[in-house]
Design an enzyme around this catalytic site. Structure first.
Site, PDB file in Angstrom:
ATOM      1  N   HIS A   1       0.830  -1.211   0.000  1.00 44.89           N
ATOM      2  CA  HIS A   1       0.000   0.000   0.000  1.00 44.89           C
ATOM      3  C   HIS A   1       0.863   1.259   0.000  1.00 44.89           C
ATOM      4  O   HIS A   1       1.840   1.346   0.731  1.00 44.89           O
ATOM      5  CB  HIS A   1      -0.895   0.018   1.252  1.00 44.89           C
TER       6      HIS A   1
ATOM      7  N   TYR B   1      -9.046   4.423   8.564  1.00 48.37           N
ATOM      8  CA  TYR B   1      -9.171   4.668  10.006  1.00 48.37           C
ATOM      9  C   TYR B   1     -10.258   5.724  10.180  1.00 48.37           C
ATOM     10  O   TYR B   1     -10.200   6.764   9.531  1.00 48.37           O
ATOM     11  CB  TYR B   1      -7.873   5.248  10.589  1.00 48.37           C
TER      12      TYR B   1
ATOM     13  N   PRO C   1      -2.584  -1.273  19.491  1.00 46.46           N
ATOM     14  CA  PRO C   1      -2.440  -1.707  18.096  1.00 46.46           C
ATOM     15  C   PRO C   1      -2.634  -0.610  17.053  1.00 46.46           C
ATOM     16  O   PRO C   1      -2.365  -0.829  15.871  1.00 46.46           O
ATOM     17  CB  PRO C   1      -3.538  -2.770  17.948  1.00 46.46           C
TER      18      PRO C   1
ATOM     19  N   LYS D   1       2.505  -1.201  15.371  1.00 46.97           N
ATOM     20  CA  LYS D   1       3.948  -1.243  15.609  1.00 46.97           C
ATOM     21  C   LYS D   1       4.424  -2.500  16.353  1.00 46.97           C
ATOM     22  O   LYS D   1       5.629  -2.774  16.395  1.00 46.97           O
ATOM     23  CB  LYS D   1       4.382  -0.005  16.412  1.00 46.97           C
TER      24      LYS D   1
ATOM     25  N   TYR E   1       4.653   6.170  10.525  1.00 45.87           N
ATOM     26  CA  TYR E   1       3.807   5.043  10.122  1.00 45.87           C
ATOM     27  C   TYR E   1       4.599   4.035   9.284  1.00 45.87           C
ATOM     28  O   TYR E   1       4.463   2.822   9.478  1.00 45.87           O
ATOM     29  CB  TYR E   1       2.612   5.581   9.328  1.00 45.87           C
TER      30      TYR E   1
HETATM   31  C1  PHB Z   1      -4.396  -5.111  11.213  1.00 48.79           C
HETATM   32  O1  PHB Z   1      -4.495  -5.379  10.009  1.00 48.79           O
HETATM   33  O2  PHB Z   1      -4.622  -5.957  12.087  1.00 48.79           O
HETATM   34  C2  PHB Z   1      -4.036  -3.721  11.590  1.00 48.79           C
HETATM   35  C3  PHB Z   1      -3.632  -2.832  10.615  1.00 48.79           C
HETATM   36  C4  PHB Z   1      -3.308  -1.539  10.955  1.00 48.79           C
HETATM   37  C5  PHB Z   1      -3.399  -1.124  12.255  1.00 48.79           C
HETATM   38  C6  PHB Z   1      -3.759  -2.020  13.254  1.00 48.79           C
HETATM   39  C7  PHB Z   1      -4.084  -3.328  12.916  1.00 48.79           C
HETATM   40  O3  PHB Z   1      -3.099   0.164  12.565  1.00 48.79           O
END
Ligand code: PHB
Ligand code: APR
Length: 402
Positions: A73, A201, A293, A297, A384
């Site tokens: 991505h 998000y 989460p 990280k 990120y």
């Molecule tokens: C996930 O795919 O589990 C995931 C992806 C991004 C995040 C947290 C979890 O910021």
């Protein structure tokens, strides 16, 4: 009594990757894992990898399926108050991120260790570590009904947050820092098409939501929920309904629903234990630190710890160098604290914290500023995609050039 060079406690991603990297340096390891192999390989965890993590997995010889099956991505989306803003990771930070489940990494590492004929003992109980203050640590445990003892040069504590290694250190030798958040994440996996090509998000008045994925036909979706909630409170229908309410219309209308194949609730926590080395005991991964989460990280930090640890052990066995071992904890912690800061920041900006009106205005202002400021977005993107690793004195690359 059996002797080996490094006893690794825990066969999660940290323990298996360390064993894999040390094996390639000709350093002998024995891995002790409390759980059964199928249990360890079935755990659903994160799925977003920094480029440095991908590079190291490839270098370790476990990147073949990853490179074939992963999704790459260039950015992700953030939704707030009816606006959707894309963070252009590649444009702002010059790097991409990779989607590939930790469950798959665990399997790839397990297969690689098996193929190499490594000594990996699942269902080892009563693991206890002794004498790590001196040059000859010992590890005792029960395996296949028999009490056993190993003598080694080093113990690597890769046994996660609830493990025995950190707990074996005298309380006055370790300092811990912790923050527990007043909500959890309800997460599901379903075999349906993702709402968008990239991750979304959302900070919504009903709470945080995240649309992630494992592949183009498998989604990983989360919603913020009260800590007291139980999985049984959340039927699939209730989950899909809640997710749709929290997403902006353009994504909500694209939700493809289906039966969940996994559903669980996880608490959110920030935790760091300092230092990470106690004589001949070295901690790595979740044994030393936990991040919420939100910034994805956890696994990436475990991998960078293991990178530093394998370098320190390699230099010890090659040249009897003690300095990289002495520097191990500091090198790890500098990167860990930055990832702790970022994960805390992401968590702070994207969730609803009831009952604090000033904090709510600060969050609103922070997100407005972020959407308007390329400088703020660049800072987000840089963190990120993953901050650079510090390279040791004899590595080809230097920190500045990385
Ligand atoms: C996930 O795919 O589990 C995931 C992806 C991004 C995040 C947290 C979890 O910021
Ligand atoms: N004896 C032997 N093994 C143990 C013991 C013990 N006393 N205690 C724990 N273990 C094992 C656990 O069963 C587990 O398989 O140690 C392993 C630790 O693995 P993880 O918890 O996955 O930790 P780590 O390998 O550091 O991986 C970090 O996992 O939790 C995610 O977000 C985290 O993605 C990050 C990654």
């Amino acid at each position: 009594m059996t002797r080996t060079q490094v006893v690794i406690v825990g066969a999660g991603p940290s323990g298996l990757l360390l064993s894999q990297l040390l094996d390639r340096e000709g350093i002998a390891t024995i891995v002790l894992e409390r759980q059964a192999q199928r249990y360890v390989e079935a755990r659903i965890r994160a799925g977003l990898l920094e480029q440095g993590t991908v590079d190291l997995l490839i270098e370790a010889g476990v990147g073949e399926r990853l490179q074939r099956e992963c999704l790459v991505h260039d950015g992700f989306e953030m939704a707030f108050e009816g606006r959707v803003h894309r963070i252009d990771l590649k444009g702002l930070a010059g790097k991409q991120v990779t989607i590939y489940g930790q469950t798959e990494i665990q399997k790839d590492l397990g297969d690689a260790r098996l193929a190499a004929g490594s000594d990996l003992r699942y269902e080892a109980s009563n693991v206890a570590i002794h004498d790590f203050g001196g040059a000859r640590p010992r590890v005792t445990f029960i395996h296949q009904g028999r009490p056993q003892e190993l003598e080694c040069d080093f113990v690597a504590g890769c046994d996660g947050y609830h493990g025995v290694c950190r707990a074996s250190v005298p309380a006055d030798a370790v300092r811990t820092y912790e923050r527990v958040y007043p909500f959890g994440w309800l997460g599901i996996i379903a075999n349906v098409r993702p709402v968008a090509h990239e991750l979304v998000y959302a900070n919504h008045e009903r709470g945080f939501a995240l649309c992630s994925m494992r592949s183009s036909g498998r989604v990983r979706y989360y919603v913020q929920c009260p800590l007291e909630d139980k999985v049984e409170d959340w039927s699939d229908d209730r989950f899909w309904d809640e997710l749709a309410r929290r997403l902006p219309a353009e994504h909500a209308t694209r939700i493809q629903t289906g039966p969940s194949v996994e559903k669980s609730i996880a608490p959110l926590r920030s935790f760091v234990a300092e230092p990470m080395r106690f004589g001949r005991l070295l901690l790595a991964g979740d044994a030393a630190h936990i991040v919420p989460p939100t910034g994805a990280k956890g696994l990436n930090l475990a991998v960078s710890d293991v990178f530093y640890l394998h370098e320190a052990l390699r230099d010890f066995y090659r040249e009897r160098a003690e300095r990289p071992l002495e520097e191990y904890s500091g090198r790890c912690l500098r990167r860990i604290w930055k990832a702790e800061r970022f994960s805390w920041w992401m968590t702070q900006q994207l969730h609803r914290f009831p009952g604090d009106a000033f904090a709510a205005r600060m969050q609103e202002t922070e997100l407005q500023y972020l959407f308007e400021s390329v400088a703020a977005q660049t800072s987000l993107a840089e963190n990120y995609v993953g901050l650079p690793l510090e390279y040791s004195h004899d590595s080809r690359r230097t920190h500045a050039a990385a």
